[in-house]
Design an enzyme around this catalytic site. Sequence first.
Site, PDB file in Angstrom:
ATOM      1  N   ARG A   1      -9.630 -22.299 -22.443  1.00 54.22           N
ATOM      2  CA  ARG A   1      -8.367 -21.744 -22.958  1.00 54.22           C
ATOM      3  C   ARG A   1      -7.343 -22.835 -23.230  1.00 54.22           C
ATOM      4  NH1 ARG A   1      -6.619 -16.778 -19.214  1.00 54.22           N
ATOM      5  NH2 ARG A   1      -4.654 -17.907 -19.260  1.00 54.22           N
TER       6      ARG A   1
ATOM      7  N   ARG B   1     -12.339 -23.577 -15.237  1.00 48.26           N
ATOM      8  CA  ARG B   1     -12.689 -22.295 -15.868  1.00 48.26           C
ATOM      9  C   ARG B   1     -13.250 -22.503 -17.277  1.00 48.26           C
ATOM     10  NH1 ARG B   1      -8.549 -17.563 -16.122  1.00 48.26           N
ATOM     11  NH2 ARG B   1      -7.159 -19.277 -16.656  1.00 48.26           N
TER      12      ARG B   1
ATOM     13  N   ARG C   1       4.779  -7.904 -15.446  1.00 45.27           N
ATOM     14  CA  ARG C   1       5.089  -9.200 -14.842  1.00 45.27           C
ATOM     15  C   ARG C   1       6.583  -9.416 -14.666  1.00 45.27           C
ATOM     16  NH1 ARG C   1       0.594 -13.693 -16.023  1.00 45.27           N
ATOM     17  NH2 ARG C   1      -0.876 -12.214 -16.844  1.00 45.27           N
TER      18      ARG C   1
HETATM   19  P1  AP5 Z   1      -3.126 -14.467 -18.540  1.00 49.49           P
HETATM   20  O1  AP5 Z   1      -4.241 -14.608 -19.494  1.00 49.49           O
HETATM   21  O2  AP5 Z   1      -2.962 -13.172 -17.857  1.00 49.49           O
HETATM   22  O3  AP5 Z   1      -3.233 -15.650 -17.514  1.00 49.49           O
HETATM   23  P2  AP5 Z   1      -2.854 -15.791 -15.973  1.00 49.49           P
HETATM   24  O4  AP5 Z   1      -2.034 -14.746 -15.358  1.00 49.49           O
HETATM   25  O5  AP5 Z   1      -2.373 -17.171 -15.850  1.00 49.49           O
HETATM   26  O6  AP5 Z   1      -4.214 -15.522 -15.261  1.00 49.49           O
HETATM   27  P3  AP5 Z   1      -5.559 -16.119 -15.645  1.00 49.49           P
HETATM   28  O7  AP5 Z   1      -6.217 -15.342 -16.728  1.00 49.49           O
HETATM   29  O8  AP5 Z   1      -5.392 -17.599 -15.870  1.00 49.49           O
HETATM   30  O9  AP5 Z   1      -6.388 -16.031 -14.291  1.00 49.49           O
HETATM   31  P4  AP5 Z   1      -7.112 -14.840 -13.537  1.00 49.49           P
HETATM   32  O10 AP5 Z   1      -6.283 -14.449 -12.365  1.00 49.49           O
HETATM   33  O11 AP5 Z   1      -7.600 -13.775 -14.451  1.00 49.49           O
HETATM   34  O12 AP5 Z   1      -8.350 -15.694 -12.960  1.00 49.49           O
HETATM   35  P5  AP5 Z   1      -9.907 -15.713 -13.373  1.00 49.49           P
HETATM   36  O13 AP5 Z   1     -10.578 -14.497 -12.865  1.00 49.49           O
HETATM   37  O14 AP5 Z   1     -10.091 -16.094 -14.804  1.00 49.49           O
HETATM   38  O15 AP5 Z   1      -1.760 -14.816 -19.273  1.00 49.49           O
HETATM   39  C1  AP5 Z   1      -1.655 -15.946 -20.126  1.00 49.49           C
HETATM   40  C2  AP5 Z   1      -0.273 -16.030 -20.726  1.00 49.49           C
HETATM   41  O16 AP5 Z   1      -0.010 -14.841 -21.514  1.00 49.49           O
HETATM   42  C3  AP5 Z   1       0.895 -16.076 -19.720  1.00 49.49           C
HETATM   43  O17 AP5 Z   1       1.133 -17.389 -19.310  1.00 49.49           O
HETATM   44  C4  AP5 Z   1       2.048 -15.486 -20.563  1.00 49.49           C
HETATM   45  O18 AP5 Z   1       2.556 -16.451 -21.446  1.00 49.49           O
HETATM   46  C5  AP5 Z   1       1.347 -14.424 -21.381  1.00 49.49           C
HETATM   47  N1  AP5 Z   1       1.392 -13.102 -20.719  1.00 49.49           N
HETATM   48  C6  AP5 Z   1       0.364 -12.486 -20.082  1.00 49.49           C
HETATM   49  N2  AP5 Z   1       0.778 -11.304 -19.557  1.00 49.49           N
HETATM   50  C7  AP5 Z   1       2.095 -11.189 -19.879  1.00 49.49           C
HETATM   51  C8  AP5 Z   1       3.082 -10.199 -19.594  1.00 49.49           C
HETATM   52  N3  AP5 Z   1       2.815  -9.102 -18.853  1.00 49.49           N
HETATM   53  N4  AP5 Z   1       4.338 -10.404 -20.076  1.00 49.49           N
HETATM   54  C9  AP5 Z   1       4.630 -11.500 -20.799  1.00 49.49           C
HETATM   55  N5  AP5 Z   1       3.742 -12.476 -21.079  1.00 49.49           N
HETATM   56  C10 AP5 Z   1       2.481 -12.326 -20.630  1.00 49.49           C
HETATM   57  O19 AP5 Z   1     -10.394 -16.925 -12.438  1.00 49.49           O
HETATM   58  C11 AP5 Z   1      -9.974 -18.254 -12.697  1.00 49.49           C
HETATM   59  C12 AP5 Z   1     -11.143 -19.230 -12.411  1.00 49.49           C
HETATM   60  O20 AP5 Z   1     -11.470 -19.202 -11.021  1.00 49.49           O
HETATM   61  C13 AP5 Z   1     -12.451 -18.858 -13.154  1.00 49.49           C
HETATM   62  O21 AP5 Z   1     -13.103 -20.018 -13.557  1.00 49.49           O
HETATM   63  C14 AP5 Z   1     -13.282 -18.100 -12.098  1.00 49.49           C
HETATM   64  O22 AP5 Z   1     -14.677 -18.239 -12.313  1.00 49.49           O
HETATM   65  C15 AP5 Z   1     -12.830 -18.788 -10.802  1.00 49.49           C
HETATM   66  N6  AP5 Z   1     -12.797 -17.847  -9.673  1.00 49.49           N
HETATM   67  C16 AP5 Z   1     -12.346 -16.565  -9.667  1.00 49.49           C
HETATM   68  N7  AP5 Z   1     -12.457 -16.016  -8.442  1.00 49.49           N
HETATM   69  C17 AP5 Z   1     -12.986 -17.007  -7.636  1.00 49.49           C
HETATM   70  C18 AP5 Z   1     -13.299 -17.067  -6.241  1.00 49.49           C
HETATM   71  N8  AP5 Z   1     -13.121 -16.018  -5.434  1.00 49.49           N
HETATM   72  N9  AP5 Z   1     -13.778 -18.239  -5.760  1.00 49.49           N
HETATM   73  C19 AP5 Z   1     -13.960 -19.313  -6.579  1.00 49.49           C
HETATM   74  N10 AP5 Z   1     -13.660 -19.325  -7.902  1.00 49.49           N
HETATM   75  C20 AP5 Z   1     -13.181 -18.171  -8.417  1.00 49.49           C
END
Ligand code: AP5
Length: 222
Positions: free
Chosen positions: A158, A129, A94
Amino acid sequence: KERQPLKIMISGAPASGKGTQCELIKRKYDLVHIAAGDLLRAEIAAGTDNGKRAKEYMEKGQLVPDEIVVTMVKDRLLCPDSLDKGWLLDGYPRSSSQANALKALGFQPDLFILLEVPEGLLVERVVGRRLDPVTGKIYHLKYSPPETEEIAARLTQRFDDTEEKVKLRLRTHNQNVESVLSMYEDITVKVDGSVSKDAVFAQIDGALAKLLEIKGMTLGSV
Ligand code: AP5
C-alpha cells in the site's frame, strides 16, 4: 420471530489487525465486510474526483473529510446485502462526527470490538504487510507469508505503508479514538491484538458467540 442480523464494528490502531480479523469473522459469520479504507482505495483506483481528493489526505495519514466518507459508508450500509446479512464495519466511525452521523441515520451496532496492540508492534506489522491483488488477502512477510511462489510474485504494497506514514496515521488515530470509544462504551469488548491471529480470533469468536446467545440466535440463523 423477526430475524435481526448482527451489526458489528471493529476498531484499532493502523495495522492492529482489523482487516485480518474481518476475513476470519466473515468466513464464520457471513457478515458483509465494509472497510472505509477499502472503499476509499476503490475510489482512487476508479479515478473519481472523490478518490483524488481522498488520496491527498490518506498520503498525509489524516482523516478524509466527512463529506466524502459519510455518504460513501452510508450507501454501502443501505445496500440490500448489508441489510439482509448484517454488517461488519471496519475502520468506521473514526471521529465523533462520523459516529453521530451514523446514530442519526439509525445505525446502532450490537458490539464494538477494540483491538489493542502496543505501538511498538505496529510499525513492523505495517512495513511487512503485503496484499494479494487477485484474492484481496492480507499477508505479512514474517507472520503470514504467502503460500506459493506464484502468490509471492504478485504481492503489492500500500502507498501509505511506510514507517513515516504509519506514524502520522497513528497520531491521527490517537487523537480521535477516545471520542469514538466514549459513544460505544456500554457495548465495547477490548481484545488483546498482540497475540497470533488465531488467538486474537478466539477472543472475538467468544464475544460473538456470547452475543448470539444473548440475542437468542444460533449461527445458522445469522
Ligand atoms: P485503513 O485502510 O483503514 O488503514 P488503517 O486503519 O491504518 O488500518 P490498516 O488497514 O493499516 O490495518 P489493519 O488494522 O486492517 O491491519 P491488517 O489486518 O492489515 O485507512 C487508510 C486511510 O484511509 C486512513 O489513514 C485515512 O486517511 C483513510 N480513512 C479510513 N477510514 C476513514 C474514516 N472512517 N474516516 C476518514 N478517513 C478514513 O494487519 C496489518 C499487518 O499485520 C498484516 O501484514 C497482517 O498480516 C499482520 N497481522 C495482523 N494480525 C496479526 C497478528 N495477530 N500477529 C502478527 N501479524 C499480524
